[in-house]
Scaffold this motif. Structure first.
Motif, PDB file in Angstrom:
ATOM      1  N   GLN A   1       0.639  -1.130  -0.032  1.00  0.00           N
ATOM      2  CA  GLN A   1      -0.124  -0.037  -0.153  1.00  0.00           C
ATOM      3  C   GLN A   1       1.077   1.201   0.080  1.00  0.00           C
ATOM      4  O   GLN A   1       0.458   2.299   0.718  1.00  0.00           O
ATOM      5  N   GLY A   2       2.082   1.168  -0.770  1.00  0.00           N
ATOM      6  CA  GLY A   2       2.879   2.128  -0.885  1.00  0.00           C
ATOM      7  C   GLY A   2       3.742   2.623   0.347  1.00  0.00           C
ATOM      8  O   GLY A   2       4.291   3.655   0.423  1.00  0.00           O
ATOM      9  N   SER A   3       3.901   1.729   1.475  1.00  0.00           N
ATOM     10  CA  SER A   3       4.508   2.028   2.639  1.00  0.00           C
ATOM     11  C   SER A   3       5.472   1.390   2.500  1.00  0.00           C
ATOM     12  O   SER A   3       5.468  -0.062   2.676  1.00  0.00           O
ATOM     13  N   SER A   4       6.845   1.815   2.906  1.00  0.00           N
ATOM     14  CA  SER A   4       8.274   0.898   2.978  1.00  0.00           C
ATOM     15  C   SER A   4       8.136   0.197   4.342  1.00  0.00           C
ATOM     16  O   SER A   4       8.834  -0.908   4.330  1.00  0.00           O
ATOM     17  N   ALA A   5       7.398   0.682   5.440  1.00  0.00           N
ATOM     18  CA  ALA A   5       7.228  -0.195   6.666  1.00  0.00           C
ATOM     19  C   ALA A   5       6.573  -1.370   6.207  1.00  0.00           C
ATOM     20  O   ALA A   5       6.931  -2.213   6.747  1.00  0.00           O
ATOM     21  N   ASN A   6       5.421  -1.155   5.599  1.00  0.00           N
ATOM     22  CA  ASN A   6       4.580  -2.269   5.417  1.00  0.00           C
ATOM     23  C   ASN A   6       5.570  -3.395   4.494  1.00  0.00           C
ATOM     24  O   ASN A   6       5.196  -4.439   4.601  1.00  0.00           O
TER      25      ASN A   6
ATOM     26  N   VAL B   1       2.962   7.452 -10.094  1.00  0.00           N
ATOM     27  CA  VAL B   1       1.833   6.753 -11.031  1.00  0.00           C
ATOM     28  C   VAL B   1       0.466   6.618 -10.185  1.00  0.00           C
ATOM     29  O   VAL B   1      -0.477   6.513 -10.608  1.00  0.00           O
ATOM     30  N   SER B   2       0.845   6.522  -9.039  1.00  0.00           N
ATOM     31  CA  SER B   2      -0.460   6.313  -7.947  1.00  0.00           C
ATOM     32  C   SER B   2      -1.336   7.370  -8.100  1.00  0.00           C
ATOM     33  O   SER B   2      -2.614   7.399  -7.796  1.00  0.00           O
ATOM     34  N   ALA B   3      -0.558   8.521  -8.233  1.00  0.00           N
ATOM     35  CA  ALA B   3      -1.540   9.994  -8.136  1.00  0.00           C
ATOM     36  C   ALA B   3      -1.506  10.675  -9.482  1.00  0.00           C
ATOM     37  O   ALA B   3      -1.372  11.954  -9.798  1.00  0.00           O
ATOM     38  N   TYR B   4      -1.591   9.859 -10.724  1.00  0.00           N
ATOM     39  CA  TYR B   4      -1.449  10.312 -12.056  1.00  0.00           C
ATOM     40  C   TYR B   4      -2.342  11.367 -12.303  1.00  0.00           C
ATOM     41  O   TYR B   4      -2.090  12.313 -12.991  1.00  0.00           O
TER      42      TYR B   4
END
Length: 322
Positions: A71-76, A225-228
């Motif tokens: 989900q876009g999170s490096s921690a995840n 890309v996620s907020a294109y």
């Protein structure tokens, strides 16, 4: 009669039990993770799954397939890497650089196949483009920057300044932009790149390019890309052509893209994963580069962004959105 039934049942168990054990031993476990879900990376995943299926690896029959998105999170991504490492799959497919880096840092033994990673050497996933003897190999989506610049000039022949929004924490983006700046400068074109640390920062970064650039170019930066759509909005309002390196972005409002077919990239990745499932060691397989690119153009977006696409450009496109 009861004794006869008991004997039959006993014999049956002796026959069935080895078959069950064989079926269990024959089951392969493939884990897939992506840093985020968006059309390009989703296409990669679909390509991997389709290749597995076509080669006889069927979910629930002889294949256990598991997917998790960070989900876009490096921690995840780091947490998913730990979970997958503990589960010990036969192969882990890591889609995009942050997920691949998290896995490579977590396991030095489980086979990892990266994909949609532009520069695996700069990302420190592998030491070189040769077979490296480790548990990591994969498929890159690297593109020729000269061809990207040629496309920009076909859309904007008097091009002087190119704008780009990027995530400073994503190696893919920073590496490409450094190389692009040098390649553009050789042609007398200036690059203005604006950082956007989070997806929510992208609209502001895009608006800051108004009045400063002749064209906006987007890489495969996952946050961007996620907020294109926020970039498309600025391009339409400002009449600035938006050019991408990701063909899926053209469906979302870019004028054109000469880029990797991400579905075919997934199929290529799937073939590499299957080689490992069949017994090859990842360390004996050199990293590859995706071998199928496509030019996609969007005439509606061109009208919205104030440019006219030439006939030669339209004729060379594999796909035209009207």
């Amino acid at each position: 009669m009861n004794r006869i039934y008991t004997k039959i049942l006993t014999v049956g168990l002796f026959i069935i039990t080895p078959l069950l054990c064989f079926a269990q031993d024959d089951m392969k476990f493939v884990a897939i993770t992506a840093i985020v879900e968006h059309p390009a990376l989703d296409s990669v995943r679909q390509g991997v799954e389709d290749e597995l299926k076509e080669q006889g690896y069927i979910q629930g029959k002889n294949l256990k397939l598991q997917f998790q998105s960070a989900q876009g999170s490096s921690a995840n991504a780091a947490q998913i890497a730990k979970q997958f490492a503990a589960a010990k799959p036969d192969v882990i497919v890591a889609i995009a650089t942050p997920s691949a880096q998290a896995l490579a840092a977590t396991s030095k033994s489980i086979p990892i196949v990266f994909t949609a990673v532009t520069d695996p050497v700069a990302a420190r996933l592998v030491k070189s483009w040769q077979a490296n003897g480790t548990n990591v190999t994969g498929v890159s989506d690297a593109l020729s920057l000269d061809k990207q610049i040629d496309l920009m000039l076909k859309i904007k022949p008097d091009l002087k300044t190119v704008g780009s929004v990027y995530s400073p924490g994503e190696v893919n983006s920073t590496t490409i932009l450094r190389e692009l700046e040098t390649a553009l400068a050789a042609k007398g074109i200036r690059l203005i790149s604006v950082p956007a640390q989070r997806t929510s920062d992208i609209p502001t970064a895009a608006r800051s390019l108004k009045g400063k650039v002749d064209l906006i170019y987007t890489t495969t930066d996952n946050n961007v890309v996620s907020a294109y759509e926020s970039l498309v909005k600025v391009a339409n309002e400002s009449k600035i052509p938006l050019v991408a390196s990701n063909p899926d972005a053209v469906d979302r409002g870019a004028v054109a893209a000469l880029g990797m077919s991400y579905y075919e990239l997934g199929r290529q990745t799937g073939r590499m994963a299957i080689r490992i499932l069949k017994g090859e060691l990842p360390g004996n397989i050199g990293p590859e580069v995706g071998d199928i690119t496509e030019l996609v153009v969007n005439q509606v977006a061109a009208d919205n962004q104030g440019v006219t696409l030439s006939q030669p450009l339209l004729q060379s496109a594999q796909k035209i959105i009207k």
